[in-house]
Write a protein that holds these residues in place. Structure first.
Motif, mmCIF file in Angstrom:
data_model
loop_
_atom_site.group_PDB
_atom_site.id
_atom_site.type_symbol
_atom_site.label_atom_id
_atom_site.label_comp_id
_atom_site.label_asym_id
_atom_site.label_seq_id
_atom_site.Cartn_x
_atom_site.Cartn_y
_atom_site.Cartn_z
ATOM 1 N N ARG A 123 -14.029 0.909 4.897
ATOM 2 C CA ARG A 123 -13.675 -0.515 4.530
ATOM 3 C C ARG A 123 -12.067 -0.726 3.795
ATOM 4 O O ARG A 123 -11.887 -2.151 3.345
ATOM 5 C CB ARG A 123 -14.709 -1.082 3.996
ATOM 6 N N THR A 124 -11.314 0.052 3.166
ATOM 7 C CA THR A 124 -10.454 0.535 2.621
ATOM 8 C C THR A 124 -9.677 -0.332 3.017
ATOM 9 O O THR A 124 -8.222 -0.731 1.586
ATOM 10 C CB THR A 124 -10.262 1.722 1.875
ATOM 11 N N GLN A 125 -8.678 0.002 4.208
ATOM 12 C CA GLN A 125 -7.680 -0.267 5.021
ATOM 13 C C GLN A 125 -7.529 -1.650 5.007
ATOM 14 O O GLN A 125 -6.693 -1.500 4.215
ATOM 15 C CB GLN A 125 -7.910 0.258 6.437
ATOM 16 N N PRO A 126 -8.148 -2.882 5.406
ATOM 17 C CA PRO A 126 -8.135 -4.207 5.675
ATOM 18 C C PRO A 126 -7.620 -4.518 3.814
ATOM 19 O O PRO A 126 -7.197 -5.021 3.180
ATOM 20 C CB PRO A 126 -8.999 -4.548 5.860
ATOM 21 N N LEU A 127 -8.232 -3.762 2.809
ATOM 22 C CA LEU A 127 -8.096 -3.818 1.525
ATOM 23 C C LEU A 127 -6.699 -3.008 0.926
ATOM 24 O O LEU A 127 -5.798 -3.881 0.031
ATOM 25 C CB LEU A 127 -9.195 -3.659 0.543
ATOM 26 N N LEU A 128 -5.884 -2.316 1.599
ATOM 27 C CA LEU A 128 -5.059 -2.190 1.004
ATOM 28 C C LEU A 128 -3.994 -2.730 1.780
ATOM 29 O O LEU A 128 -3.483 -2.978 0.707
ATOM 30 C CB LEU A 128 -5.372 -0.323 1.913
ATOM 31 N N ASP A 129 -4.323 -3.493 2.641
ATOM 32 C CA ASP A 129 -3.594 -4.423 3.504
ATOM 33 C C ASP A 129 -3.178 -5.563 2.692
ATOM 34 O O ASP A 129 -2.195 -6.094 2.674
ATOM 35 C CB ASP A 129 -3.740 -4.249 5.134
ATOM 36 N N ASP A 130 -4.426 -5.408 2.456
ATOM 37 C CA ASP A 130 -4.372 -7.429 1.439
ATOM 38 C C ASP A 130 -3.475 -6.971 0.064
ATOM 39 O O ASP A 130 -3.139 -7.916 0.011
ATOM 40 C CB ASP A 130 -5.701 -7.216 1.189
ATOM 41 N N TRP A 131 -3.935 -6.373 0.010
ATOM 42 C CA TRP A 131 -2.999 -5.658 -1.894
ATOM 43 C C TRP A 131 -1.477 -5.255 -1.589
ATOM 44 O O TRP A 131 -1.044 -5.964 -2.237
ATOM 45 C CB TRP A 131 -4.309 -4.512 -2.536
ATOM 46 N N SER A 132 -1.542 -4.347 -0.485
ATOM 47 C CA SER A 132 -0.088 -4.839 0.274
ATOM 48 C C SER A 132 0.717 -4.914 -0.037
ATOM 49 O O SER A 132 2.270 -6.033 -0.537
ATOM 50 C CB SER A 132 0.112 -3.051 1.003
ATOM 51 N N ALA A 133 0.342 -6.843 1.052
ATOM 52 C CA ALA A 133 1.032 -7.414 1.068
ATOM 53 C C ALA A 133 1.010 -8.302 0.137
ATOM 54 O O ALA A 133 2.226 -9.497 -0.302
ATOM 55 C CB ALA A 133 0.633 -8.282 2.483
ATOM 56 N N ALA A 134 0.273 -8.593 -0.204
ATOM 57 C CA ALA A 134 0.205 -9.167 -1.864
ATOM 58 C C ALA A 134 1.655 -8.844 -2.937
ATOM 59 O O ALA A 134 1.855 -9.482 -3.469
ATOM 60 C CB ALA A 134 -1.940 -9.215 -2.539
ATOM 61 N N LEU A 135 1.344 -7.658 -3.101
ATOM 62 C CA LEU A 135 2.555 -6.898 -3.941
ATOM 63 C C LEU A 135 3.834 -7.413 -3.421
ATOM 64 O O LEU A 135 4.639 -7.729 -4.258
ATOM 65 C CB LEU A 135 1.682 -5.641 -4.028
ATOM 66 N N ASP A 136 3.914 -6.911 -2.185
ATOM 67 C CA ASP A 136 4.900 -7.204 -2.161
ATOM 68 C C ASP A 136 5.986 -8.637 -2.220
ATOM 69 O O ASP A 136 6.802 -8.837 -2.933
ATOM 70 C CB ASP A 136 4.980 -7.137 -0.456
ATOM 71 N N SER A 137 4.435 -9.422 -1.890
ATOM 72 C CA SER A 137 5.386 -10.819 -1.972
ATOM 73 C C SER A 137 5.476 -10.730 -3.846
ATOM 74 O O SER A 137 6.124 -12.166 -4.460
ATOM 75 C CB SER A 137 3.442 -12.129 -2.110
ATOM 76 N N ALA A 138 4.382 -10.616 -4.695
ATOM 77 C CA ALA A 138 5.559 -10.954 -5.471
ATOM 78 C C ALA A 138 6.181 -9.610 -6.552
ATOM 79 O O ALA A 138 7.278 -10.628 -7.243
ATOM 80 C CB ALA A 138 3.932 -10.037 -6.650
ATOM 81 N N LEU A 139 6.420 -8.782 -5.791
ATOM 82 C CA LEU A 139 7.801 -8.462 -6.117
ATOM 83 C C LEU A 139 9.033 -9.178 -5.179
ATOM 84 O O LEU A 139 9.947 -9.037 -6.162
ATOM 85 C CB LEU A 139 7.707 -6.863 -4.935
ATOM 86 N N SER A 140 9.090 -9.214 -4.302
ATOM 87 C CA SER A 140 10.637 -10.012 -3.673
ATOM 88 C C SER A 140 10.387 -11.184 -5.287
ATOM 89 O O SER A 140 11.620 -11.914 -4.984
ATOM 90 C CB SER A 140 9.516 -10.814 -2.403
ATOM 91 N N ILE A 141 9.048 -11.949 -5.544
ATOM 92 C CA ILE A 141 9.411 -13.335 -5.895
ATOM 93 C C ILE A 141 9.936 -12.876 -7.686
ATOM 94 O O ILE A 141 11.404 -13.278 -7.676
ATOM 95 C CB ILE A 141 8.097 -14.352 -6.673
#
Length: 355
Positions: free
Chosen positions: A203-221
């Motif tokens: 179950r960790t891969q979807p959680l990693l994908d969600d975290w990666s997307a949110a973090l990428d968005s935070a860094l870009s902003i």
């Protein structure tokens, strides 16, 4: 009970959407005000719809994603207006223009929601009465909505740090549950417990994908927002932790499957349980460093104590190959966690004993 749970999820979802809703409202009001009061457009509908469609409520709030949406929608509007000017209106014109808009939208973006938004904009061009000032007035309104959506992304940004922290917490909770099952299996010789750890780690891969997307968005902003730029060091540290935990989860999936196979004989492995328990404690401290980066040094210290002992002959002298393999698999796991804690790869590998 189920109704209460559904209600709690719905309330949480609505509460978490408040920042995005406020951002969209600001963009819509600014777009309408500029088009209506400055440009004199009586009904600047497309300036509003472009702002809403570009920002949306998706997890991905990166400026690049907003920019791509704005460009794609504006191209769709301009393309529809040109074809409307050339072909006029009618049933077959509507069908042709909508079809071509969908094709262009799918070329521009893989998002099905984006294609639907572009199609809606093109149909507004086709079906709404011609505005004062000519057909291309709607393209100007769309441009206003798009530009303001981009400005709002930087000046009235959503703060996706909270979403990234929540995603990180969900991942760390799943890793902790997986370790708990794995350690129970090793202490008691229970294969079922180790198998449960394997199931949880899947179950960790979807959680990693969600975290990666949110973090990428935070860094870009944070890179473009004057209000969030000060958080860049903490976000970069979080990105390093994410990379380390991503690799750790991959290692643990492999390791857990081997442990599950190993425990088929029903014998306990207390030495392996002790070793992996120390690794689990280090991961817990590393996770806490997301909110308190100073804790990364404490996590590094834990892994630095583990690394020099990762020699099967030292930890488990005389153990069979099936058990020594678990120790060998722990070596790259600890190296990756040391790197996530702030050490260089060379320094982390230098701590490992020769085998």
């Amino acid at each position: 009970m189920r109704r209460r749970l559904d209600l709690k999820i719905a309330v949480t979802r609505a509460w978490n959407s408040v920042p995005a809703a406020l951002q969209i409202v600001v963009a819509v009001v600014a777009s309408y005000a500029f088009s209506h009061y400055v440009l004199g457009h009586s009904v600047p509908l497309l300036s509003i719809t472009v702002a809403i469609s570009s920002l949306g409520f998706g997890r991905d709030a990166r400026p690049r994603r907003v920019f791509d949406s704005v460009v794609g929608i504006l191209v769709g509007i301009l393309f529809s207006e040109l074809l409307f000017t050339l072909l006029g209106s009618g049933v077959w014109q509507i069908a042709l223009i909508l079809f071509l808009t969908f094709v262009i939208a799918r070329l521009a973006s893989p998002s099905s929601a984006f294609a639907a938004a572009a199609g809606i904009q093109s149909m507004m061009v086709m079906l709404l009465p011609d505005p004062d000032g000519g057909v291309l007035t709607r393209s100007v309104d769309g441009l206003v909505g798009g530009v303001i959506a981009l400005l709002v992304t930087a000046l009235v940004p959503r703060d996706p740090r909270a979403l990234a922290r929540r995603d990180a917490g969900r991942l760390l909770s799943t890793l902790a549950e997986s370790f708990e099952s794995l350690l129970d299996g090793l202490r008691t010789g229970d294969e079922a417990a180790a198998s449960l750890a394997v199931t949880r780690l899947r179950r960790t891969q979807p959680l990693l994908d969600d975290w990666s997307a949110a973090l990428d968005s935070a860094l870009s902003i944070a890179r473009i927002s004057p209000f969030l730029r000060r958080h860049l060091p903490a976000l970069r540290h979080q990105a390093r932790v994410l990379q380390g935990l991503d690799l750790a989860a991959r290692h643990l999936r492999v390791m857990d499957r081997r442990v599950s196979f190993l425990l088929r004989d029903g014998a306990s492995r207390p030495q392996l349980a002790e070793l992996l328990g120390e690794v689990a404690a280090g991961i817990t401290v590393l996770g806490e460093s997301i909110d308190d980066p100073v804790r990364a040094k404490e996590a590094a210290a834990i892994f630095e104590r583990i690394a020099p002992r990762l020699d099967p002959a030292v930890i488990m002298p005389g153990a069979p190959v099936t058990e020594t393999i678990i120790v060998l698999l722990t070596r790259p796991l600890v190296v990756d966690l040391l790197v996530a804690s702030g050490r260089s790869g060379d320094d982390a590998r230098a701590l490992l004993p020769a085998v």
